[in-house]
Design a protein around this motif. Structure first.
Motif, PDB file in Angstrom:
ATOM      1  N   MET A 120       0.839  -1.168   0.000  1.00  0.00           N
ATOM      2  CA  MET A 120       0.000   0.000   0.000  1.00  0.00           C
ATOM      3  C   MET A 120       0.885   1.233   0.000  1.00  0.00           C
ATOM      4  O   MET A 120       1.919   1.274   0.635  1.00  0.00           O
ATOM      5  CB  MET A 120      -0.864  -0.010   1.258  1.00  0.00           C
ATOM      6  N   CYS A 121       0.452   2.256  -0.737  1.00  0.00           N
ATOM      7  CA  CYS A 121       1.211   3.503  -0.765  1.00  0.00           C
ATOM      8  C   CYS A 121       0.311   4.648  -0.310  1.00  0.00           C
ATOM      9  O   CYS A 121      -0.914   4.548  -0.355  1.00  0.00           O
ATOM     10  CB  CYS A 121       1.772   3.779  -2.146  1.00  0.00           C
ATOM     11  N   LEU A 122       0.935   5.704   0.142  1.00  0.00           N
ATOM     12  CA  LEU A 122       0.206   6.860   0.615  1.00  0.00           C
ATOM     13  C   LEU A 122       0.478   8.028  -0.320  1.00  0.00           C
ATOM     14  O   LEU A 122       1.621   8.451  -0.478  1.00  0.00           O
ATOM     15  CB  LEU A 122       0.650   7.212   2.041  1.00  0.00           C
ATOM     16  N   GLY A 123      -0.567   8.515  -0.967  1.00  0.00           N
ATOM     17  CA  GLY A 123      -0.454   9.698  -1.805  1.00  0.00           C
ATOM     18  C   GLY A 123      -0.872  10.906  -0.984  1.00  0.00           C
ATOM     19  O   GLY A 123      -1.915  10.902  -0.336  1.00  0.00           O
ATOM     20  N   HIS A 158       3.037  10.878  -4.849  1.00  0.00           N
ATOM     21  CA  HIS A 158       3.720   9.748  -4.217  1.00  0.00           C
ATOM     22  C   HIS A 158       5.097   9.622  -4.834  1.00  0.00           C
ATOM     23  O   HIS A 158       5.229   9.491  -6.057  1.00  0.00           O
ATOM     24  CB  HIS A 158       2.927   8.461  -4.408  1.00  0.00           C
ATOM     25  N   LEU A 159       6.122   9.687  -3.998  1.00  0.00           N
ATOM     26  CA  LEU A 159       7.520   9.547  -4.448  1.00  0.00           C
ATOM     27  C   LEU A 159       7.873  10.502  -5.575  1.00  0.00           C
ATOM     28  O   LEU A 159       8.595  10.154  -6.518  1.00  0.00           O
ATOM     29  CB  LEU A 159       7.811   8.106  -4.871  1.00  0.00           C
TER      30      LEU A 159
END
Length: 76
Positions: free
Chosen positions: A1-4, A47-48
């Motif tokens: 899971m990623c957090l934007g 994100h990133l």
């Protein structure tokens, strides 16, 4: 899971794939190459260093309030 994290496009960069995006008062150069037709004032999820999705301003601000705890979710 990623957090934007939501950010507001402040200005388009010299290169078509770059823009300055403000996140919680910090301006960063972000790659916007995955999204078409962004203009200053648009809100995006970052994100990133990449803008992954355009979001409504209301949704972006609600997300920031939740992530920063300003919505009261975590108590005072």
């Amino acid at each position: 899971m990623c957090l934007g994290i939501p950010g507001e496009v402040i200005e388009l960069g010299e290169h078509e794939d770059l823009a300055v995006v403000a996140v919680e008062g910090v301006n960063r150069m972000i790659n916007i190459g995955l999204l078409d037709g962004l203009v200053p004032g648009d809100w995006v999820l970052v994100h990133l260093g990449f803008a992954l999705e355009r979001v409504e301003e209301k949704t972006a601000k609600a997300s920031l309030d939740f992530v920063t705890g300003r919505d009261g979710t975590f108590g005072a």
